[in-house]
Structures are given as structure tokens and as C-alpha cells.
Scaffold this motif. Structure first.
Motif, PDB file in Angstrom:
ATOM      1  N   THR A   1      42.769  37.188  36.314  1.00  0.00           N
ATOM      2  CA  THR A   1      42.805  37.129  37.763  1.00  0.00           C
ATOM      3  C   THR A   1      41.895  38.210  38.328  1.00  0.00           C
ATOM      4  O   THR A   1      41.642  39.222  37.681  1.00  0.00           O
ATOM      5  N   THR A   2      41.427  37.967  39.527  1.00  0.00           N
ATOM      6  CA  THR A   2      40.572  38.946  40.170  1.00  0.00           C
ATOM      7  C   THR A   2      41.352  40.232  40.365  1.00  0.00           C
ATOM      8  O   THR A   2      42.555  40.205  40.577  1.00  0.00           O
ATOM      9  N   GLY A   3      40.660  41.326  40.304  1.00  0.00           N
ATOM     10  CA  GLY A   3      41.320  42.626  40.397  1.00  0.00           C
ATOM     11  C   GLY A   3      41.844  42.900  41.796  1.00  0.00           C
ATOM     12  O   GLY A   3      41.751  42.071  42.696  1.00  0.00           O
ATOM     13  N   VAL A   4      42.422  44.071  41.930  1.00  0.00           N
ATOM     14  CA  VAL A   4      42.946  44.450  43.236  1.00  0.00           C
ATOM     15  C   VAL A   4      41.767  44.736  44.166  1.00  0.00           C
ATOM     16  O   VAL A   4      40.862  45.478  43.808  1.00  0.00           O
ATOM     17  N   PRO A   5      41.752  44.123  45.363  1.00  0.00           N
ATOM     18  CA  PRO A   5      40.649  44.378  46.284  1.00  0.00           C
ATOM     19  C   PRO A   5      40.643  45.853  46.706  1.00  0.00           C
ATOM     20  O   PRO A   5      41.699  46.435  46.907  1.00  0.00           O
ATOM     21  N   VAL A   6      39.438  46.414  46.784  1.00  0.00           N
ATOM     22  CA  VAL A   6      39.330  47.831  47.140  1.00  0.00           C
ATOM     23  C   VAL A   6      39.498  48.006  48.643  1.00  0.00           C
ATOM     24  O   VAL A   6      40.171  48.921  49.113  1.00  0.00           O
TER      25      VAL A   6
END
Lengths: 280, 441
Positions: free
Chosen positions: B346-351
């Protein structure tokens, strides 16, 4: 109003010790009840819950992620196996800032978050910042108050590991009582989001909070009901996600206030010394 | 020593038309095949020979206990254990449960003539000879008896007493489950239909139990009565899918009931057909030694299936993240029943901050003295966060067109509505220019 805040007469008992440390000379007379308690065997004494104290031995809790709030809640977190009512003037304003950090921990332990009738579509990239993984979120949409109640009841009874979040603006007290009795067999927290208007209504939920927007993106909080002494002052939580904290201007983040240390003096109402002692 | 169990089903009002000896008997027979391959349908009863299975199921007592417990839903009229099959059948009819309680001969001797159908057929003759019990028949001279009545009588008696070997035609399992049931009356109500359907489901569960299997989908067909309105058509069908192979009658019945309630019946129904095409082998769940709370948990997928059956699959949704910079294209909601957790990372945590609610449609905001208003005049806290592009991907998503955009996003603070994610079109258009798109709730 608060069913758990009885026994005001015994109150000074716990507080009596605190100022006594600071000023032993001015120690208030110890009430009869205290001596009676002191003569009890310790096994019994430890099971007596004084109305003035927060209930520490309540069941399993999930830390809320807000240190200031944890200190004010019985057991130090969101109760599991019970309803938690969060009342807001408008739905969809501060839900995730309130419960997000706590839910993040539940999800990290393998829990699932069931959303029943949220006011807006949830935005997963935003929830990800609280640690809520997309595969652990289920959105159950339904119009119709009765149907939502049914879903909530089924979800609570199923006892899926994790938390149930339900928006039930129109639920009546007897319906909530039914949910509360189901929730006692649920192993996670159950959050009900309801309008602030219902705060005068009776509720079977052992924990009720009034949540309002505070200054600078913070949250103002009043604990309407808890298993412990009545909480009369307001709490302010910063409650910003770390990503927001990073980009918001200093003045906003800074204006989010320091949470006052816990004080149980509000019930007594007079003893300001106790508060000072608590802060030390 | 052989170990036989006789089970006599209650005569049922629901009759399956193409089962030879009554559907309940066959259902019990199929179900019993999970304990032993030696199952036979004999007259109105089901006989099981269990001696070879005792060790596998943890001893005689454990096996008996388990069979009796699992046979509860079939609601048998009578049952008995005995060292011989015919003996067990006679004891069951005579109301004696345990044929091991004493010598089999003594137990059988006391039974009346009606307990063995072969003997009962010669009852007028035997009654004239003064016989009322099996024991009295056995005491008659064999040669005379064999001359005066059918040879099967002596043979049946010998088999029951264990003096002659029994031979049975063992029950075999069909490859496909396809059972038909004629309802006792024409019915238009789902509840009455469910009664018949449950009956078929119990049969199917027995068939699956014998194969040590479960199913992922099954189909219920129903035929409308001949006097239907023409518009109603000849009948209907409903296929139920589950996420996991199962043979839990209660659960499948609930799913079917919910779906039938939603579909409804167009005309009175006369008969039902249940088909289960592809059984899948089912591994038995491990029993835990610990008393865990999880014992009372319902698996998530089951809860979601039940909710989907009641509410409609489109109302129970699970998300999938998409790598896209446009807010409206970042996630797709799938019906929970069709949801496959993505195997890709899954895509990482948005910055950068992302709102936690997103509005289904950006909401145009009123402007007061050049400042947007939503629950009070908004204070812009930070921004602009410029979002552009997307001309390469023009499509419709949930009824909205997404494509190229030129927007400047701001985090705004509203006195009543908290922290908002609003944007302004960079290319100034006529009219509305500020939009609310999300809430940092």
C-alpha cells in the motif's frame, strides 16, 4: 445529573491527605468514614470505590492518544465493552482528531474499524495519517435511523476485533440502552456520535463527552459523564495530526493549550489547595 | 464386536419427490457417511456400522456422544445401539436404546412382533400359534416354522440375533447435490418458502459433511404455481456466494432469507430445487485449549456478507488506495463482498496533510468581503498547496468527471466547522471561485 458522582460527603477523605503533606499543621479533621475505612482489611479497602476518585480498575481500555484526556478518563482510556458517546454541535467536525490516535493503536493490533453512517465519505489518505490502514476500514452506508440502529447492533454483537463508530443522531434512550447491553459483550470500544442537543437526555453510556471546536484548530472538551467525580472544567486538546502540525503556522499550533493537570477538587468546589498540590 | 446404530427419522410433512425413501432418511444417511462408510437405508431407518471408526473418533463413548449431539437437528424419532444391524432396528422400534445393556438375545426376546417387519408380516399365523414376542417365535420348532411361513422370517430373525451374517447395500454419495422439494402448499410468503429451503439446506449440509467439504456458492430455483399471472414467468432463482467455504446451515439460511426478502416472490411457489455444484474440501478448525474471547467472535467477512445481503452490496464498502494526486481519485470504494485486499504494497503515509472527510462534490462557498464563508468567515491558515494536471486521465468516477485541474488548496479555520481543506480555481472563472473539498475532522 451524574449517576456516579454520589458520596460527596466522603470526598474530603482522599483530598485530606494531599494538603496534609504540604501543611501538616493545618490538617483538617479526619471524617468518621475515613477511620471506618482504615479499619477494613486491605483486600476490602482496595475494592471500595470512593465517589471522589476516578475508577481505576475499570475494564480494558484503549489509550486515547491524548495524554491530557487519558488522565481524566476512568482506567486511562476509551472504555472497551461499553458505549462512548461523543456529542458535537455539528457532525463531521472533529471525529477523527478525537478518536483517530486511539483507533490507530487498535488497527496496529489487527483491529478493524467499522463506520456506520458517517456524515461524509471518509478519505483514506487522511485516515492513514492516524495509522488506519485502508484494508481495515469498512464503510457501511445507510439512511434511515432504524436501519442504522440495526446495523450498529449487528456490528456490536458480531464482536469483530476493533472498534465500531456509529453516527446515530436520532437514537432514543431506550434504543441506546439496548446497544449498551449488547456492547458489554463487545471486546473493543464503541463510539456513538450524536448531536450536542441531546446532552440533556438521559443516556446509558458510561462515558459522555461534549466536543466543540476550540481556538486555533484545537478541541474543547467537556466530560459530561464518567465513572468518577463530575468534571466541571473544560479540557482543551491540541489534537492535530502530525502532518498538519508541521505545516500550520506557529501561532496556531502554539495556541493549542497546555492541558491542566488532573484535579479532583471541582467536586468539593472550595479546596483550591488541592489543585495546587496536584500541579506540584 | 460389531457396533450398530439405528436411527429412525420422524415422518415429515415435506416430501422430496425424487428421493427414493423419503428425503429426511436420505439426508440422515448422507450426514452419517462422515462417521463411517458403512451406512445403509433399511426400511424406514438409517443403519450405521461404527466398529471400524471408533478409534478415529476417540473411542466408543466419544463417538456416540458426538453422533447424538450432531444428530440433534434431524430430530430423530427413535434410536438404538446394538451388536447387529437388524437387532438395533428392532430395539429402536421397541423403544430400547442400549442393546449392549445385557445379552442381545434377552433384550430381543422381550420385543413384540411389530418390531421386525418380516415377522410382523406373518403376524396372523404367529398370533394363532400364541406368539406375542420375538422370543416366543424363536422357541417354535425351526423346521415347522420354515414350512409354514416365508423363509425370510427365519433369516431376518437369525440376522437380528447375530447367528447369520447380514448383507446390506451401502449408501453411496451422488457427485452433485441437486435436490427437489415439493412444498406442502402453494405459498407466496418468504417465511414459508424458507421452511422448505432450510429442509433442503440441511440435506445439503449432510451431503457436504459426508464429503468433508463446504461450498462457496449454491443456487436455489423456485417454480411458480401453474395458476400464476403470466407476467410472473415460470419461476426464479437466487445464487448465494460466500467468502469462505462453509456448510453451516444456520448461516446459509440467514443469508438466503435476507436475499429472498430483498428479491421477493412474484407469484405463489409450488416447488424448490437446490443445486450445489462445486464442493470444496473443508479443513476442520482447530479447537483452542484456551478460553478466548475470540470464541464468541463472528468473522468480519461473515458480518459483512450478512449486512450486504440485507442492505445491498453497494452499501457495504471497503476502500482501495490509488496513487493519484487528485483528491477525488485517490481512493475507490468496492462492495465488501467483491473486495480483494490488495497484495501490492500500500502507498505509504502521506507527508502532507490530507483531510479525513472528503465531500462527494466540492461545495461552492459564499464570499464575504473577498473572504470565503462557511460557518463563519474562514481564516486561511496555510497554503497555497498547488495541484495541477491530470489531462492525461479524463474519466468519469462515481458520476463525476475528473480530469485536468488547476487548484490552489488552503487549510482554513472556521469558527464552527473546524479545520477545512478548501481550494480556489487558479484560473479565475465567473461566479463561484472558492470550494470546500474536505474536512480535517
Amino acid at each position: 445529573m451524574n449517576a456516579f458522582s454520589m458520596g460527596q460527603g466522603q470526598l474530603s477523605l482522599s483530598d485530606a491527605q494531599a494538603p496534609a503533606d504540604d501543611a501538616p499543621a493545618a490538617a483538617p479533621p479526619v471524617p468518621v468514614a475515613a477511620t471506618a475505612l482504615a479499619t477494613l482489611p486491605w483486600q476490602l479497602a482496595s475494592t471500595v470505590w470512593r465517589g471522589s476518585e476516578l475508577l481505576q480498575r475499570s475494564g480494558v481500555v484503549v489509550p486515547t492518544g491524548h495524554a491530557g484526556l487519558d488522565r481524566e478518563l476512568p482506567g486511562g482510556g476509551w472504555p472497551c465493552g461499553a458505549l462512548t458517546e461523543l456529542l458535537q454541535p455539528h457532525a463531521g467536525v472533529s471525529e477523527w482528531r478525537m478518536v483517530g490516535p486511539g483507533l490507530g493503536r487498535l488497527v496496529a493490533e489487527g483491529g478493524t474499524v467499522l463506520l456506520i453512517g458517517p456524515p461524509q465519505p471518509p478519505h483514506l489518505p487522511g485516515l492513514r495519517q492516524y495509522g488506519l490502514l485502508p484494508e481495515r476500514v469498512v464503510w457501511i452506508e445507510s439512511d434511515g435511523a432504524d436501519r442504522r440502529l440495526w446495523i450498529a447492533e449487528e456490528a456490536i454483537k458480531a464482536n469483530v476485533q476493533g472498534a465500531v463508530l456509529a453516527w446515530l443522531p436520532k437514537a432514543r434512550p431506550e434504543q441506546l440502552r439496548r446497544l449498551q447491553s449488547c456492547a458489554q459483550r463487545h471486546s473493543g470500544p464503541v463510539f456513538l456520535f450524536r448531536p450536542a442537543l441531546v446532552q440533556a437526555e438521559a443516556s446509558p453510556a458510561p462515558l459522555r463527552l461534549l466536543v466543540q471546536p476550540g481556538t486555533g484548530g484545537g478541541i474543547r472538551l467537556r466530560i459530561l459523564k464518567r465513572r468518577g467525580p463530575q468534571h466541571e472544567s473544560e479540557l482543551e486538546l491540541a489534537a492535530l495530526s502530525s502532518a498538519l502540525e508541521r505545516v500550520l503556522p506557529r501561532r496556531v499550533v502554539r495556541s493549542a493549550p497546555v492541558v491542566p493537570a488532573l484535579h479532583h477538587g471541582s467536586l468539593v468546589g472550595a479546596d483550591s489547595q488541592v489543585v495546587v498540590a496536584g500541579l506540584d | 464386536m460389531a457396533h450398530w446404530l439405528a436411527l429412525i427419522p420422524k415422518s415429515s410433512s415435506l416430501v422430496s419427490t425424487d428421493a427414493p425413501g423419503g428425503s429426511q432418511q436420505q439426508a440422515i444417511g448422507w450426514w452419517a457417511l462422515q462417521f463411517t462408510p458403512r451406512v445403509t437405508l433399511c426400511e424406514d431407518a438409517v443403519l450405521l456400522e461404527l466398529a471400524a471408526s471408533e478409534r478415529l473418533f476417540g473411542g466408543k463413548a466419544a463417538l456416540r456422544k458426538r453422533i447424538l449431539k450432531e444428530a440433534e437437528p434431524f430430530d430423530c424419532a427413535a434410536r438404538a445401539w446394538a451388536p447387529t444391524g437388524m437387532g438395533a432396528l428392532a430395539l429402536a422400534r421397541g423403544g430400547v436404546r442400549n442393546g449392549f445393556a445385557g445379552p442381545l438375545q434377552d433384550l430381543l426376546d422381550a420385543l413384540p412382533l411389530r418390531t421386525m417387519s418380516r415377522v410382523a408380516a406373518e403376524r396372523p399365523l404367529l398370533a394363532r400359534l400364541g406368539c406375542r414376542t420375538l422370543g416366543e417365535v424363536r422357541r417354535l420348532p425351526r423346521a415347522g416354522l420354515s414350512r409354514r411361513c416365508a423363509p425370510e422370517v427365519l433369516k431376518a430373525l437369525d440376522q437380528a440375533y447375530g447367528e447369520e451374517t447380514e448383507c446390506h447395500l451401502w449408501l453411496e454419495l451422488p457427485e452433485r447435490f441437486d435436490a427437489r422439494l415439493e412444498l406442502p402448499g402453494r405459498t407466496e410468503s418468504v417465511a414459508a418458502l424458507m421452511q422448505g429451503a432450510r429442509h433442503l439446506l440441511t440435506q445439503m449440509a449432510g451431503w457436504l459433511a459426508a464429503r468433508h467439504a463446504g461450498i462457496r456458492h449454491f443456487t436455489l430455483h423456485w417454480h411458480h404455481d401453474g395458476q400464476r399471472a403470466r407476467a410472473a414467468g415460470p419461476g426464479g432463482e437466487l445464487t448465494i456466494h460466500t467468502a469462505e467455504a462453509t456448510r453451516d446451515v444456520e448461516y446459509l439460511g440467514r443469508l438466503l432469507h435476507e436475499r429472498l426478502n430483498r428479491t421477493g416472490l412474484k407469484a405463489p411457489v409450488s416447488d424448490l430445487v437446490l443445486c450445489a455444484p462445486e464442493p470444496e474440501s473443508l479443513t476442520a478448525g482447530n479447537a483452542s485449549l484456551l478460553l478466548e474471547a475470540s470464541l464468541q467472535r463472528e468473522p468480519l467477512h461473515r458480518l459483512l456478507e450478512r449486512l450486504s445481503a440485507r442492505l445491498g452490496p453497494e452499501h457495504v464498502r471497503r476502500p482501495q488506495l490509488v496513487a493519484d494526486h487528485r483528491l477525488e481519485a485517490m481512493q475507490i470504494w468496492h462492495p465488501a463482498t467483491a473486495f480483494q485486499p490488495s497484495t501490492t504494497a500500500t502507498t505509504g503515509v502521506p507527508v502532507l496533510p490530507q483531510p479525513s472527510w472528503i465531500l462527494p462534490e466540492p461545495l461552492p462557498l459564499a464570499v464575504h468581503q473577498e473572504k470565503p464563508v462557511y460557518g463563519g468567515v474562514l481564516e486561511l491558515l496555510t497554503g497555497p498547496h498547488r495541484m495541477e494536471g491530470g489531462w492525461w486521465d479524463q474519466r468519469e468516477l462515481d458520476g463525476r468527471v475528473i480530469g485536468d485541474l488547476t487548484r490552489d488548496y488552503y487549510v482554513a479555520l472556521s469558527p464552527q466547522a473546524g479545520l477545512l481543506w478548501i481550494y480556489r480555481h487558479r484560473v479565475v472563472r465567473q461566479g463561484d471561485n472558492w470550494f470546500l473539498h474536505g474536512v480535517f475532522a
